[in-house]
Design a protein around this motif. Structure first.
Motif, PDB file in Angstrom:
ATOM      1  N   MET A  47       9.939  -5.170  10.597  1.00 15.01           N
ATOM      2  CA  MET A  47      11.216  -5.059  11.285  1.00 15.01           C
ATOM      3  C   MET A  47      11.781  -6.447  11.519  1.00 15.01           C
ATOM      4  SD  MET A  47      10.748  -1.958  13.996  1.00 15.01           S
ATOM      5  CE  MET A  47      12.383  -2.240  14.598  1.00 15.01           C
ATOM      6  N   ARG A  48      13.081  -6.516  11.500  1.00 16.92           N
ATOM      7  CA  ARG A  48      13.752  -7.785  11.755  1.00 16.92           C
ATOM      8  C   ARG A  48      13.772  -8.042  13.262  1.00 16.92           C
ATOM      9  NH1 ARG A  48      18.019  -8.741   7.317  1.00 16.92           N
ATOM     10  NH2 ARG A  48      17.174  -7.439   5.682  1.00 16.92           N
ATOM     11  N   VAL A  83      14.792  -2.231   9.931  1.00 17.28           N
ATOM     12  CA  VAL A  83      13.688  -2.212   8.982  1.00 17.28           C
ATOM     13  C   VAL A  83      14.052  -3.075   7.773  1.00 17.28           C
ATOM     14  CG1 VAL A  83      12.255  -0.777   7.493  1.00 17.28           C
ATOM     15  CG2 VAL A  83      12.934   0.053   9.754  1.00 17.28           C
ATOM     16  N   ASP A  84      13.198  -4.037   7.474  1.00 22.75           N
ATOM     17  CA  ASP A  84      13.447  -4.969   6.380  1.00 22.75           C
ATOM     18  C   ASP A  84      12.897  -4.447   5.061  1.00 22.75           C
ATOM     19  OD1 ASP A  84      14.232  -7.888   5.656  1.00 22.75           O
ATOM     20  OD2 ASP A  84      12.236  -7.596   4.782  1.00 22.75           O
ATOM     21  N   THR A  85      11.640  -4.005   5.064  1.00 21.59           N
ATOM     22  CA  THR A  85      10.969  -3.614   3.824  1.00 21.59           C
ATOM     23  C   THR A  85      10.177  -2.326   4.043  1.00 21.59           C
ATOM     24  OG1 THR A  85      10.768  -5.930   3.210  1.00 21.59           O
ATOM     25  CG2 THR A  85       9.367  -4.384   2.026  1.00 21.59           C
ATOM     26  N   VAL A  86      10.260  -1.423   3.062  1.00 20.00           N
ATOM     27  CA  VAL A  86       9.498  -0.168   3.099  1.00 20.00           C
ATOM     28  C   VAL A  86       8.857   0.033   1.738  1.00 20.00           C
ATOM     29  CG1 VAL A  86       9.621   2.346   3.350  1.00 20.00           C
ATOM     30  CG2 VAL A  86      11.057   0.885   4.784  1.00 20.00           C
ATOM     31  N   ALA A 115       3.880   4.695  -1.450  1.00 12.91           N
ATOM     32  CA  ALA A 115       2.875   4.784  -2.514  1.00 12.91           C
ATOM     33  C   ALA A 115       2.866   3.500  -3.354  1.00 12.91           C
ATOM     34  CB  ALA A 115       3.113   6.011  -3.388  1.00 12.91           C
ATOM     35  N   GLY A 116       2.995   2.366  -2.697  1.00 15.04           N
ATOM     36  CA  GLY A 116       2.939   1.077  -3.364  1.00 15.04           C
ATOM     37  C   GLY A 116       4.226   0.639  -4.039  1.00 15.04           C
ATOM     38  N   ARG A 117       5.269   1.466  -3.948  1.00 17.22           N
ATOM     39  CA  ARG A 117       6.552   1.142  -4.578  1.00 17.22           C
ATOM     40  C   ARG A 117       7.553   0.743  -3.506  1.00 17.22           C
ATOM     41  NH1 ARG A 117      11.229   4.139  -6.232  1.00 17.22           N
ATOM     42  NH2 ARG A 117      10.425   5.934  -5.103  1.00 17.22           N
ATOM     43  N   VAL A 118       8.248  -0.374  -3.708  1.00 18.20           N
ATOM     44  CA  VAL A 118       9.253  -0.835  -2.750  1.00 18.20           C
ATOM     45  C   VAL A 118      10.473   0.070  -2.843  1.00 18.20           C
ATOM     46  CG1 VAL A 118      10.764  -2.738  -2.074  1.00 18.20           C
ATOM     47  CG2 VAL A 118       8.460  -3.228  -2.900  1.00 18.20           C
ATOM     48  N   VAL A 119      10.860   0.683  -1.708  1.00 14.32           N
ATOM     49  CA  VAL A 119      12.044   1.534  -1.677  1.00 14.32           C
ATOM     50  C   VAL A 119      13.144   0.935  -0.805  1.00 14.32           C
ATOM     51  CG1 VAL A 119      10.798   3.658  -2.229  1.00 14.32           C
ATOM     52  CG2 VAL A 119      11.107   2.988   0.161  1.00 14.32           C
ATOM     53  N   LYS A 120      12.785  -0.076  -0.005  1.00 13.83           N
ATOM     54  CA  LYS A 120      13.775  -0.808   0.790  1.00 13.83           C
ATOM     55  C   LYS A 120      13.333  -2.261   0.832  1.00 13.83           C
ATOM     56  CE  LYS A 120      16.363  -0.627   5.128  1.00 13.83           C
ATOM     57  NZ  LYS A 120      16.514   0.044   6.431  1.00 13.83           N
TER      58      LYS A 120
END
Length: 81
Positions: A1-2, A27-30, A33-38
């Motif tokens: 989170m930022r 939320v900065d990064t999501v 299953a190991g794949r970046v979606v955000k």
């Protein structure tokens, strides 16, 4: 989170900040299953303009079917007595 966003800065108690003031916009990064979606606060691999067009069309179809005007003049009918 930022933690540098004005809505939570300065963070004194991280857990309380997340519970009391956390929201998806922080939320900065999501990863799923190991794949970046955000990443960097933006969805990855999503055509947002196309999605917005589809959502608007869907809203318009539902409103028309329900007889709801989208010009802010619609008011719910009273329940029959």
């Amino acid at each position: 989170m930022r933690a540098d966003d004005i809505t939570v800065f300065p963070v004194t108690d991280p857990a309380a900040t997340v519970v009391s003031h956390g929201h998806p916009g922080l939320v900065d990064t999501v990863l799923v299953a190991g794949r970046v979606v955000k990443r960097d606060g933006a969805l990855v691999g999503v055509d947002l303009p196309a999605l917005k067009t589809r959502l608007t069309a869907s809203r318009d179809r539902v409103a028309a079917a329900a007889g709801v005007r989208l010009d802010r003049t619609w008011r719910p009918r009273s329940a029959p007595k």
